[in-house]
Design an enzyme around this catalytic site. Structure first.
Site, PDB file in Angstrom:
ATOM      1  N   ASN A 272       8.670   4.316   4.261  1.00 52.04           N
ATOM      2  CA  ASN A 272       8.445   3.791   5.611  1.00 52.04           C
ATOM      3  C   ASN A 272       9.757   3.247   6.162  1.00 52.04           C
ATOM      4  OD1 ASN A 272       5.462   2.773   4.290  1.00 52.04           O
ATOM      5  ND2 ASN A 272       5.484   3.783   6.245  1.00 52.04           N
TER       6      ASN A 272
ATOM      7  N   CYS B 268       4.074   9.401   0.813  1.00 52.57           N
ATOM      8  CA  CYS B 268       2.674   9.770   0.611  1.00 52.57           C
ATOM      9  C   CYS B 268       2.594  10.621  -0.647  1.00 52.57           C
ATOM     10  CB  CYS B 268       2.171  10.544   1.829  1.00 52.57           C
ATOM     11  SG  CYS B 268       0.501  11.125   1.626  1.00 52.57           S
TER      12      CYS B 268
ATOM     13  N   HIS C 132       7.844   6.934   9.100  1.00 57.28           N
ATOM     14  CA  HIS C 132       8.587   7.163   7.857  1.00 57.28           C
ATOM     15  C   HIS C 132      10.006   7.603   8.207  1.00 57.28           C
ATOM     16  CE1 HIS C 132       5.594   7.089   4.457  1.00 57.28           C
ATOM     17  NE2 HIS C 132       4.800   6.927   5.504  1.00 57.28           N
TER      18      HIS C 132
ATOM     19  N   ARG D 178       0.852  -1.194   0.000  1.00 58.05           N
ATOM     20  CA  ARG D 178       0.000   0.000   0.000  1.00 58.05           C
ATOM     21  C   ARG D 178       0.892   1.250   0.000  1.00 58.05           C
ATOM     22  NH1 ARG D 178      -0.675   4.587   2.685  1.00 58.05           N
ATOM     23  NH2 ARG D 178      -0.302   3.520   4.650  1.00 58.05           N
ATOM     24  N   ASP D 179       1.505   1.532   1.131  1.00 59.56           N
ATOM     25  CA  ASP D 179       2.308   2.754   1.241  1.00 59.56           C
ATOM     26  C   ASP D 179       3.521   2.695   0.313  1.00 59.56           C
ATOM     27  OD1 ASP D 179       3.041   5.208   2.157  1.00 59.56           O
ATOM     28  OD2 ASP D 179       3.035   4.678   4.272  1.00 59.56           O
TER      29      ASP D 179
ATOM     30  N   HIS E  96       3.094   4.180  12.809  1.00 61.01           N
ATOM     31  CA  HIS E  96       3.443   4.171  11.385  1.00 61.01           C
ATOM     32  C   HIS E  96       4.546   5.206  11.176  1.00 61.01           C
ATOM     33  CE1 HIS E  96       2.231   3.857   7.061  1.00 61.01           C
ATOM     34  NE2 HIS E  96       2.702   5.088   7.016  1.00 61.01           N
TER      35      HIS E  96
END
Ligand code: ZN
Length: 302
Positions: A252, A243, A212, A18-19, A210
């Site tokens: 991440n 993002c 980064h 996803r990310d 979460h």
């Protein structure tokens, strides 16, 4: 000096699909995503965020969210989840079935407006509706707060706003909390000052962090969080990601780097770093570029 009590085990949720992917122009085919999910499970990953349910025109990489969901094999002990950012996304996730959801909004008014076109107040109202839809359909709903530790547009985010949002989400009946350092601006002290009190608020409900690595503080922040009782982390193979709506947001924390560090500290994750490293290298071949993580470049290279 007092020794710190570290947890015996930690849950790591893989969010590379996803990310990690949402910023990539070259679309990874659904079949290949399913192969990677199999490989992740083979590596011991139990929690996988497979997609975000967003407008395919804005994030083409996620256009296959529903078909990917349909292709997931049900397996004992494996949790699949999808990220939703609005009511429409939640309805699509419910319809797709088979996945838990993270319903996420931003703590920054400016980021919220740029990302979703909603003011923070409007987004908070919409979150209530999203959670109601998810709970009615008996999904596990994680409430997510983006930019919880800082915002590229607004700079400092008031920790009281974050606390209020967590309380509001708990009142709505969410099952889990996620605090996201979307911009990678957090520092270890801020992590402890926010995660500690949030942890106290949530009781038995897990708090996912979460992180980064935009400013190189990812693992330092993970360590700081472990020290205040955070036992759930998001990460992405190879340290992929960023993002699409936050300028300069890089990847991440890399799953293999996080798991490797935890393993050295005697903290169990059940994940085989060498196998994750192999996934990262196969995706480096696919995207024809180097990822920012470290351990996939070092472990078991032929
Ligand atoms: Zn992220």
């Amino acid at each position: 000096m007092k020794m710190i009590d570290y947890p015996k085990s930690v849950v790591v949720e893989e969010q590379g699909l996803r990310d990690g992917l949402q910023n990539e122009a070259k679309v990874l085919p659904t079949e290949k995503k399913l192969e990677i999910i199999d490989a992740m499970i083979g590596a011991g990953v139990k929690s996988i965020q497979v997609a975000s349910v967003v407008d395919p025109k804005i994030v083409p990489q996620m256009a296959d969210a529903e078909s990917l969901c349909a292709g997931l094999k049900k397996r004992d002990g494996i949790v699949y989840s999808m990220l939703v950012l609005n009511q429409k996304g939640m309805l699509r996730a419910v319809h797709a079935g088979g996945c838990h959801v993270t319903a996420s909004i931003s703590a920054s008014n400016t980021h919220s407006q740029r990302n979703t076109g909603m003011t923070l107040d409007k987004a908070r109202g919409q979150l209530a509706e999203m959670v109601a839809i998810g709970k009615k359909s008996r999904l596990t709903v994680r409430g997510g707060i983006q930019c919880a530790f800082g915002c590229r547009y607004e700079g400092h985010i008031d920790p009281n706003t974050v606390m209020d949002m967590v309380k509001e989400q708990l009142d709505l009946g969410i099952d889990e909390v996620e605090l996201a350092d979307t911009t990678g601006m957090a520092d270890p002290r801020t992590i402890q000052e926010i995660c500690g009190p949030v942890r106290n608020l949530t009781g038995d409900k897990p708090v996912y962090l979460h992180l980064h690595d935009t400013e190189g503080k990812g693992l330092a922040n993970a360590l700081a969080a472990l020290q205040v009782g955070i036992t759930h982390f998001d990460s992405a193979f190879g340290g992929m990601g960023g993002c699409p709506f936050v300028k300069g947001a890089s990847g991440n924390i890399a799953t293999e780097d996080l798991v490797f560090m935890l393993q050295q500290m005697g903290i169990e994750t059940g994940i085989d770093t060498s196998k994750i490293a192999a996934i990262s290298r196969s995706l480096e071949d696919f995207f024809k570029r180097r990822f920012s993580g470290k351990m996939h470049q070092l472990l078991n290279r032929d």
